[in-house]
Design a protein around this motif. Structure first.
Motif, PDB file in Angstrom:
ATOM      1  N   GLY A 111      38.718  27.442  56.188  1.00 23.27           N
ATOM      2  CA  GLY A 111      39.179  28.224  57.325  1.00 23.27           C
ATOM      3  C   GLY A 111      40.109  29.353  56.928  1.00 23.27           C
ATOM      4  O   GLY A 111      40.745  29.937  57.789  1.00 23.27           O
ATOM      5  N   ILE A 112      40.215  29.671  55.662  1.00 24.93           N
ATOM      6  CA  ILE A 112      41.040  30.799  55.248  1.00 24.93           C
ATOM      7  C   ILE A 112      40.136  31.982  54.923  1.00 24.93           C
ATOM      8  O   ILE A 112      38.980  31.816  54.569  1.00 24.93           O
ATOM      9  N   SER A 113      40.684  33.150  55.047  1.00 25.92           N
ATOM     10  CA  SER A 113      39.894  34.368  54.883  1.00 25.92           C
ATOM     11  C   SER A 113      39.647  34.700  53.416  1.00 25.92           C
ATOM     12  O   SER A 113      40.342  34.217  52.524  1.00 25.92           O
ATOM     13  N   LEU A 114      38.669  35.566  53.204  1.00 21.06           N
ATOM     14  CA  LEU A 114      38.364  36.037  51.860  1.00 21.06           C
ATOM     15  C   LEU A 114      39.551  36.806  51.282  1.00 21.06           C
ATOM     16  O   LEU A 114      39.874  36.661  50.097  1.00 21.06           O
ATOM     17  N   ALA A 115      40.224  37.603  52.126  1.00 21.05           N
ATOM     18  CA  ALA A 115      41.397  38.358  51.658  1.00 21.05           C
ATOM     19  C   ALA A 115      42.480  37.408  51.145  1.00 21.05           C
ATOM     20  O   ALA A 115      43.094  37.658  50.104  1.00 21.05           O
ATOM     21  N   SER A 116      42.691  36.323  51.842  1.00 20.79           N
ATOM     22  CA  SER A 116      43.691  35.344  51.425  1.00 20.79           C
ATOM     23  C   SER A 116      43.308  34.712  50.094  1.00 20.79           C
ATOM     24  O   SER A 116      44.156  34.520  49.219  1.00 20.79           O
ATOM     25  N   LEU A 117      42.043  34.390  49.923  1.00 13.23           N
ATOM     26  CA  LEU A 117      41.587  33.818  48.657  1.00 13.23           C
ATOM     27  C   LEU A 117      41.777  34.794  47.497  1.00 13.23           C
ATOM     28  O   LEU A 117      42.214  34.404  46.411  1.00 13.23           O
ATOM     29  N   ILE A 118      41.470  36.052  47.731  1.00 15.31           N
ATOM     30  CA  ILE A 118      41.625  37.064  46.684  1.00 15.31           C
ATOM     31  C   ILE A 118      43.092  37.235  46.307  1.00 15.31           C
ATOM     32  O   ILE A 118      43.441  37.291  45.123  1.00 15.31           O
ATOM     33  N   ILE A 119      43.969  37.273  47.316  1.00 19.39           N
ATOM     34  CA  ILE A 119      45.407  37.400  47.047  1.00 19.39           C
ATOM     35  C   ILE A 119      45.894  36.199  46.245  1.00 19.39           C
ATOM     36  O   ILE A 119      46.640  36.344  45.274  1.00 19.39           O
ATOM     37  N   ARG A 120      45.463  35.002  46.621  1.00 16.15           N
ATOM     38  CA  ARG A 120      45.868  33.795  45.894  1.00 16.15           C
ATOM     39  C   ARG A 120      45.391  33.849  44.450  1.00 16.15           C
ATOM     40  O   ARG A 120      46.119  33.493  43.530  1.00 16.15           O
ATOM     41  N   PHE A 121      44.162  34.285  44.269  1.00 21.20           N
ATOM     42  CA  PHE A 121      43.597  34.362  42.926  1.00 21.20           C
ATOM     43  C   PHE A 121      44.387  35.333  42.054  1.00 21.20           C
ATOM     44  O   PHE A 121      44.786  34.996  40.934  1.00 21.20           O
ATOM     45  N   VAL A 122      44.644  36.517  42.569  1.00 25.85           N
ATOM     46  CA  VAL A 122      45.352  37.543  41.796  1.00 25.85           C
ATOM     47  C   VAL A 122      46.800  37.133  41.556  1.00 25.85           C
ATOM     48  O   VAL A 122      47.298  37.159  40.425  1.00 25.85           O
ATOM     49  N   PHE A 123      47.508  36.739  42.610  1.00 27.54           N
ATOM     50  CA  PHE A 123      48.908  36.354  42.496  1.00 27.54           C
ATOM     51  C   PHE A 123      49.073  35.156  41.566  1.00 27.54           C
ATOM     52  O   PHE A 123      49.917  35.153  40.673  1.00 27.54           O
ATOM     53  N   GLY A 124      48.248  34.142  41.769  1.00 27.06           N
ATOM     54  CA  GLY A 124      48.318  32.948  40.929  1.00 27.06           C
ATOM     55  C   GLY A 124      48.000  33.256  39.478  1.00 27.06           C
ATOM     56  O   GLY A 124      48.685  32.794  38.566  1.00 27.06           O
ATOM     57  N   GLY A 125      46.965  34.057  39.252  1.00 28.55           N
ATOM     58  CA  GLY A 125      46.586  34.424  37.889  1.00 28.55           C
ATOM     59  C   GLY A 125      47.663  35.224  37.176  1.00 28.55           C
ATOM     60  O   GLY A 125      47.964  34.978  36.002  1.00 28.55           O
ATOM     61  N   LEU A 126      48.244  36.179  37.880  1.00 26.52           N
ATOM     62  CA  LEU A 126      49.315  36.980  37.277  1.00 26.52           C
ATOM     63  C   LEU A 126      50.534  36.124  36.962  1.00 26.52           C
ATOM     64  O   LEU A 126      51.156  36.276  35.911  1.00 26.52           O
ATOM     65  N   ALA A 127      50.870  35.222  37.871  1.00 22.99           N
ATOM     66  CA  ALA A 127      52.029  34.356  37.643  1.00 22.99           C
ATOM     67  C   ALA A 127      51.795  33.425  36.460  1.00 22.99           C
ATOM     68  O   ALA A 127      52.692  33.211  35.635  1.00 22.99           O
ATOM     69  N   VAL A 128      50.585  32.891  36.342  1.00 19.30           N
ATOM     70  CA  VAL A 128      50.276  32.011  35.213  1.00 19.30           C
ATOM     71  C   VAL A 128      50.313  32.801  33.909  1.00 19.30           C
ATOM     72  O   VAL A 128      50.857  32.338  32.895  1.00 19.30           O
ATOM     73  N   ALA A 129      49.761  34.018  33.922  1.00 22.83           N
ATOM     74  CA  ALA A 129      49.785  34.858  32.712  1.00 22.83           C
ATOM     75  C   ALA A 129      51.226  35.183  32.312  1.00 22.83           C
ATOM     76  O   ALA A 129      51.578  35.113  31.130  1.00 22.83           O
ATOM     77  N   LEU A 130      52.061  35.531  33.280  1.00 26.13           N
ATOM     78  CA  LEU A 130      53.457  35.839  32.991  1.00 26.13           C
ATOM     79  C   LEU A 130      54.185  34.613  32.447  1.00 26.13           C
ATOM     80  O   LEU A 130      54.944  34.702  31.472  1.00 26.13           O
ATOM     81  N   ALA A 131      53.961  33.465  33.058  1.00 22.82           N
ATOM     82  CA  ALA A 131      54.600  32.235  32.584  1.00 22.82           C
ATOM     83  C   ALA A 131      54.157  31.913  31.158  1.00 22.82           C
ATOM     84  O   ALA A 131      54.953  31.447  30.347  1.00 22.82           O
ATOM     85  N   THR A 132      52.892  32.195  30.834  1.00 27.43           N
ATOM     86  CA  THR A 132      52.395  31.949  29.487  1.00 27.43           C
ATOM     87  C   THR A 132      53.083  32.849  28.471  1.00 27.43           C
ATOM     88  O   THR A 132      53.503  32.398  27.398  1.00 27.43           O
ATOM     89  N   VAL A 133      53.238  34.127  28.812  1.00 27.40           N
ATOM     90  CA  VAL A 133      53.910  35.067  27.906  1.00 27.40           C
ATOM     91  C   VAL A 133      55.362  34.649  27.699  1.00 27.40           C
ATOM     92  O   VAL A 133      55.856  34.619  26.564  1.00 27.40           O
ATOM     93  N   ILE A 134      56.044  34.298  28.781  1.00 27.76           N
ATOM     94  CA  ILE A 134      57.440  33.863  28.677  1.00 27.76           C
ATOM     95  C   ILE A 134      57.528  32.595  27.831  1.00 27.76           C
ATOM     96  O   ILE A 134      58.414  32.463  26.983  1.00 27.76           O
ATOM     97  N   SER A 135      56.605  31.666  28.038  1.00 27.42           N
ATOM     98  CA  SER A 135      56.605  30.419  27.269  1.00 27.42           C
ATOM     99  C   SER A 135      56.429  30.677  25.782  1.00 27.42           C
ATOM    100  O   SER A 135      57.073  30.041  24.958  1.00 27.42           O
ATOM    101  N   GLU A 136      55.549  31.607  25.449  1.00 27.85           N
ATOM    102  CA  GLU A 136      55.332  31.917  24.037  1.00 27.85           C
ATOM    103  C   GLU A 136      56.572  32.552  23.418  1.00 27.85           C
ATOM    104  O   GLU A 136      56.891  32.295  22.259  1.00 27.85           O
ATOM    105  N   LYS A 137      57.278  33.384  24.183  1.00 29.84           N
ATOM    106  CA  LYS A 137      58.478  34.044  23.654  1.00 29.84           C
ATOM    107  C   LYS A 137      59.629  33.061  23.482  1.00 29.84           C
ATOM    108  O   LYS A 137      60.372  33.148  22.511  1.00 29.84           O
TER     109      LYS A 137
END
Length: 119
Positions: A3-29
């Motif tokens: 029951g959630i919109s496509l726009a919401s799914l896309i935002i979740r995908f992008v936001f979640g992916g960017l946050a995971v990528a950032l956390a990975t970079v910080i973890s490596e440093k």
């Protein structure tokens, strides 16, 4: 999640992916234990919570936020127990089997906690 919109799914995908990528970079440093703290950043939860406002308003937004947060608590309790079990398992059975054990134990523990919550 239905029951959630496509726009919401896309935002979740992008936001979640960017946050995971950032956390990975910080973890490596940072390395070691400090990196582990950042590797558990709740990116998917935050993305899901923020994007609820795309599909819901007023009282239904509050109810959906409560449901989402309740599920997040169940998931994180399962995660905490799973991490403790995995730390032990990796030492005893090796990294690969320990990693598989981690995913399986988290899923089983989360399902058990969910079932107990609804008894």
């Amino acid at each position: 999640m239905f029951g959630i919109s496509l726009a919401s799914l896309i935002i979740r995908f992008v936001f979640g992916g960017l946050a995971v990528a950032l956390a990975t970079v910080i973890s490596e440093k940072l390395g070691g234990k400090l990196g582990g703290i950042f590797s558990t950043f709740p990116a998917v939860y935050l993305a899901a919570l923020v994007t609820l406002a795309v599909d819901f308003r007023g009282q239904s937004l509050i109810q959906e936020s409560i449901h989402l947060s309740s599920g997040a608590v169940i998931g994180i309790v399962g995660c905490i127990i799973s991490v403790a079990l995995t730390a032990y398992a990796v030492q005893k059975i090796g990294f690969r089997r320990g990693a598989i054990f981690s995913v399986v134990s988290w899923f089983i523990l989360s399902c058990l906690i969910l079932a107990l919550k609804h008894i």
